[in-house]
Scaffold this active site. Structure first.
Site, PDB file in Angstrom:
ATOM      1  N   HIS A  74       0.915  -1.195   0.034  1.00  0.00           N
ATOM      2  CA  HIS A  74       0.053   0.026   0.115  1.00  0.00           C
ATOM      3  C   HIS A  74       0.768   1.127   0.091  1.00  0.00           C
ATOM      4  O   HIS A  74       2.097   1.498   0.549  1.00  0.00           O
ATOM      5  CB  HIS A  74      -0.938  -0.024   1.307  1.00  0.00           C
ATOM      6  CG  HIS A  74      -1.910   0.957   1.077  1.00  0.00           C
ATOM      7  ND1 HIS A  74      -2.103   2.205   1.436  1.00  0.00           N
ATOM      8  CD2 HIS A  74      -3.449   0.518   0.664  1.00  0.00           C
ATOM      9  CE1 HIS A  74      -3.119   2.817   1.083  1.00  0.00           C
ATOM     10  NE2 HIS A  74      -3.964   1.855   0.742  1.00  0.00           N
ATOM     11  N   GLU A  77      -8.008  -5.264  -0.015  1.00  0.00           N
ATOM     12  CA  GLU A  77      -8.296  -6.137  -1.132  1.00  0.00           C
ATOM     13  C   GLU A  77      -8.341  -7.554  -0.768  1.00  0.00           C
ATOM     14  O   GLU A  77      -9.365  -8.295  -1.434  1.00  0.00           O
ATOM     15  CB  GLU A  77      -7.679  -5.663  -2.384  1.00  0.00           C
ATOM     16  CG  GLU A  77      -7.542  -4.323  -3.027  1.00  0.00           C
ATOM     17  CD  GLU A  77      -9.137  -3.921  -3.331  1.00  0.00           C
ATOM     18  OE1 GLU A  77      -9.681  -4.242  -2.766  1.00  0.00           O
ATOM     19  OE2 GLU A  77      -8.841  -3.164  -4.424  1.00  0.00           O
TER      20      GLU A  77
HETATM   21  N1  ACO Z   1       3.946  -7.538  -4.755  1.00  0.00           N
HETATM   22  C1  ACO Z   1       5.206  -7.702  -5.118  1.00  0.00           C
HETATM   23  N2  ACO Z   1       6.057  -6.345  -4.734  1.00  0.00           N
HETATM   24  C2  ACO Z   1       5.462  -5.163  -4.465  1.00  0.00           C
HETATM   25  C3  ACO Z   1       4.239  -5.470  -4.206  1.00  0.00           C
HETATM   26  C4  ACO Z   1       3.281  -6.288  -4.317  1.00  0.00           C
HETATM   27  N3  ACO Z   1       1.692  -6.182  -4.161  1.00  0.00           N
HETATM   28  N4  ACO Z   1       3.583  -3.918  -3.911  1.00  0.00           N
HETATM   29  C5  ACO Z   1       4.795  -3.194  -3.993  1.00  0.00           C
HETATM   30  N5  ACO Z   1       6.030  -4.184  -4.296  1.00  0.00           N
HETATM   31  C6  ACO Z   1       7.324  -3.717  -4.521  1.00  0.00           C
HETATM   32  C7  ACO Z   1       7.365  -3.165  -5.994  1.00  0.00           C
HETATM   33  O1  ACO Z   1       7.606  -3.850  -6.997  1.00  0.00           O
HETATM   34  C8  ACO Z   1       8.647  -2.153  -5.488  1.00  0.00           C
HETATM   35  O2  ACO Z   1       9.748  -2.942  -5.646  1.00  0.00           O
HETATM   36  P1  ACO Z   1      11.328  -2.328  -6.162  1.00  0.00           P
HETATM   37  O3  ACO Z   1      11.446  -1.194  -5.314  1.00  0.00           O
HETATM   38  O4  ACO Z   1      12.177  -3.700  -6.131  1.00  0.00           O
HETATM   39  O5  ACO Z   1      11.013  -2.006  -7.515  1.00  0.00           O
HETATM   40  C9  ACO Z   1       8.527  -1.801  -4.028  1.00  0.00           C
HETATM   41  O6  ACO Z   1       7.660  -2.856  -3.600  1.00  0.00           O
HETATM   42  C10 ACO Z   1       7.821  -0.359  -3.685  1.00  0.00           C
HETATM   43  O7  ACO Z   1       6.420  -0.344  -4.771  1.00  0.00           O
HETATM   44  P2  ACO Z   1       5.821   0.881  -5.055  1.00  0.00           P
HETATM   45  O8  ACO Z   1       5.457   0.531  -6.505  1.00  0.00           O
HETATM   46  O9  ACO Z   1       6.754   2.220  -5.147  1.00  0.00           O
HETATM   47  O10 ACO Z   1       4.844   1.082  -4.262  1.00  0.00           O
HETATM   48  P3  ACO Z   1       3.472   2.098  -4.597  1.00  0.00           P
HETATM   49  O11 ACO Z   1       3.183   2.586  -3.264  1.00  0.00           O
HETATM   50  O12 ACO Z   1       3.621   2.651  -5.711  1.00  0.00           O
HETATM   51  O13 ACO Z   1       2.384   0.915  -4.610  1.00  0.00           O
HETATM   52  C11 ACO Z   1       0.555  -0.546  -4.606  1.00  0.00           C
HETATM   53  C12 ACO Z   1       1.167   0.728  -3.929  1.00  0.00           C
HETATM   54  C13 ACO Z   1       0.209  -0.027  -6.094  1.00  0.00           C
HETATM   55  C14 ACO Z   1      -0.830  -0.805  -4.037  1.00  0.00           C
HETATM   56  C15 ACO Z   1       1.305  -1.786  -4.768  1.00  0.00           C
HETATM   57  O14 ACO Z   1       1.619  -2.172  -3.480  1.00  0.00           O
HETATM   58  C16 ACO Z   1       1.104  -3.009  -5.669  1.00  0.00           C
HETATM   59  O15 ACO Z   1       0.839  -2.904  -6.734  1.00  0.00           O
HETATM   60  N6  ACO Z   1       0.042  -3.888  -4.845  1.00  0.00           N
HETATM   61  C17 ACO Z   1      -0.484  -4.921  -5.671  1.00  0.00           C
HETATM   62  C18 ACO Z   1      -2.151  -4.576  -6.122  1.00  0.00           C
HETATM   63  C19 ACO Z   1      -3.103  -4.353  -4.880  1.00  0.00           C
HETATM   64  O16 ACO Z   1      -3.109  -4.879  -3.999  1.00  0.00           O
HETATM   65  N7  ACO Z   1      -3.667  -3.004  -5.087  1.00  0.00           N
HETATM   66  C20 ACO Z   1      -4.866  -2.713  -4.188  1.00  0.00           C
HETATM   67  C21 ACO Z   1      -4.242  -1.699  -3.359  1.00  0.00           C
HETATM   68  S1  ACO Z   1      -5.359  -0.918  -2.060  1.00  0.00           S
HETATM   69  C22 ACO Z   1      -6.539   0.005  -2.756  1.00  0.00           C
HETATM   70  O17 ACO Z   1      -6.005   0.794  -3.648  1.00  0.00           O
HETATM   71  C23 ACO Z   1      -7.924   0.129  -2.499  1.00  0.00           C
END
Ligand code: ACO
Length: 385
Positions: free
Chosen positions: A259, A318
């Site tokens: 998140h 989620e």
């Molecule tokens: N699985 C694996 N790796 C992840 C995940 C995940 N669920 N979430 C983040 N990461 C990793 C990224 O790849 C990144 O890795 P890196 O630094 O090696 O490149 C690091 O963690 C940081 O990720 P960001 O993209 O900077 O995190 P951000 O804050 O932008 O993303 C998000 C948040 C979009 C929710 C992300 O965690 C994600 O894609 N989760 C999966 C999708 C999901 O569950 N979405 C629902 C969110 S809740 C809502 O909106 C209601």
């Protein structure tokens, strides 16, 4: 020239609004809805009470609550053109969230002049969204749409219009808890979209339509379907580790985890996990699915810590949304639309707040393109080619 702040990708940490609707504390893992912790009110409040709280800043008196209930019930019937549009979308078997987004743009049809003011439009939009989804879903199944029942509350009527039979009190409570839990969540992507739209002095219907487009993506509201698919694909707790490792090795994201704000477990995950448990204690096969999901969650959190150290990737809303809505009997395709039906309370509340207090939202961009080029006309470019 005014000073320009440094570029912040994804606007992370940038404060772009003031709101009294909700506060998200990502370090502590707290969500406050107009002063109340989500875990305190979501499992007990009626959805209409949360709507009133978000829109007016205090809980309603019995008279205020009854008035809101009646107003919502009065505007549930869909315009004929909306039903025609849904029928056309059903013939093409469009995804439910796309049908909702298309139909949302028609939400101000067949309303008297008195309803064409922002606060009243907000009521009509909120009232009609479950009708759109239930009508669409029945048309997609080749079934007759069910007219709304004005005697039922918002959550109960949605289930009734979907299933054509009165829902059980337990199912209504489960859905109400879900809708309350997701009703608002700070300046998330779809809420920001809604605020940007009304800040141009556009209208509430445009704001909700735009917000739906933002919610649809898998990085926002589109994750619960894939999260449940993942649990089903794993199928057995013994397979969780190998399956999740393979995904992480391939650089894939695990849906339902991570998140932008929460660096501890999302407090909404706990509320929804507790609500889901009640649906999964009834029979042995259901208990098995709950145990499988819990095993997948524990394994995913452990592996995310190993593969992404320091990122604090925890369970988000989620993951247990998927389990709870599945337990309520909703098809996977309706998970994101049902999220929208709950979040519409926050979208409308934020839109009204932005209209009352806001200023045109217009950030800046750092230009990274070329400079000092000289125009070459098409004849010269042809000769040079
Ligand atoms: N699985 C694996 N790796 C992840 C995940 C995940 N669920 N979430 C983040 N990461 C990793 C990224 O790849 C990144 O890795 P890196 O630094 O090696 O490149 C690091 O963690 C940081 O990720 P960001 O993209 O900077 O995190 P951000 O804050 O932008 O993303 C998000 C948040 C979009 C929710 C992300 O965690 C994600 O894609 N989760 C999966 C999708 C999901 O569950 N979405 C629902 C969110 S809740 C809502 O909106 C209601």
């Amino acid at each position: 020239m005014s000073a320009v702040a440094p570029y912040q990708p994804g606007l992370e940490g940038i404060v772009a609004a003031q709101t009294r609707l909700s506060h998200v504390d990502g370090q502590e893992g707290a969500l406050i809805l107009a002063g109340y912790r989500v875990e305190e009110i979501a499992p007990v409040a009626e959805f209409e009470e949360i709507v009133y709280l978000l829109w007016h800043g205090s809980l309603p008196t019995p008279t205020e609550l009854e008035t809101l209930r009646q107003e919502l019930a009065a505007w549930r019937t869909l315009p004929g053109a909306t039903v025609d549009l849904l029928a056309a979308a059903a013939r093409e078997r469009l995804p439910a969230i796309d049908a909702l987004r298309m139909a949302a743009g028609t939400l101000d049809l067949e309303l008297p002049a008195a309803m064409h003011v922002d606060a009243k439009l907000g009521i009509a939009v909120l009232a009609r969204m479950p009708s759109i989804m239930a009508t669409y879903w029945r048309l997609r199944q080749g079934a007759e749409p069910v007219p709304p029942d004005p005697a039922l509350g918002h959550a109960a009527n949605y289930l009734y219009m979907l299933c054509a039979e009165p829902p059980s009190p337990a199912a209504v409570r489960g859905l109400e808890t879900y809708l309350n839990t997701v009703a608002d969540h700070g300046l998330n992507a779809s809420t920001f979209t809604a605020r940007v739209i009304v800040a141009t002095r556009s209208d509430i219907v445009s704001a909700i339509t735009g917000a739906l487009g933002a919610l649809k993506g898998p990085l926002h509201g589109g994750a619960p379907g894939p999260a449940l698919d993942m649990v089903f694909e794993i199928g057995d707790p013994a397979r969780a580790e190998a399956y999740l490792r393979a995904k992480l090795e391939a650089g894939e994201r695990l849906m339902g985890f991570g998140h932008r704000i929460y660096k501890v477990r999302d407090p909404r995950a706990e509320v929804l996990a507790a609500a889901a448990r009640t649906f999964y204690t009834a029979s042995a096969d259901k208990r098995e699915l709950y145990a499988l999901a819990a095993a997948v969650e524990a394994t995913a959190v452990r592996l995310l810590a190993a593969y992404k150290p320091g990122r604090n990737l925890q369970t988000n809303v989620e993951f247990y949304t998927a389990l709870l809505l599945h337990g309520l009997g909703l098809p996977t395709e309706l998970f994101t639309p049902t999220f929208a039906i709950g979040r519409a309370a926050g979208w409308v509340g934020h839109a009204l707040e932005q209209i009352a207090t806001g200023r045109l939202i217009r950030p800046a961009a750092h230009y990274t393109g070329a400079v000092d080029r000289c125009w070459v006309d098409i004849a010269a470019r042809t000769a040079a080619a």
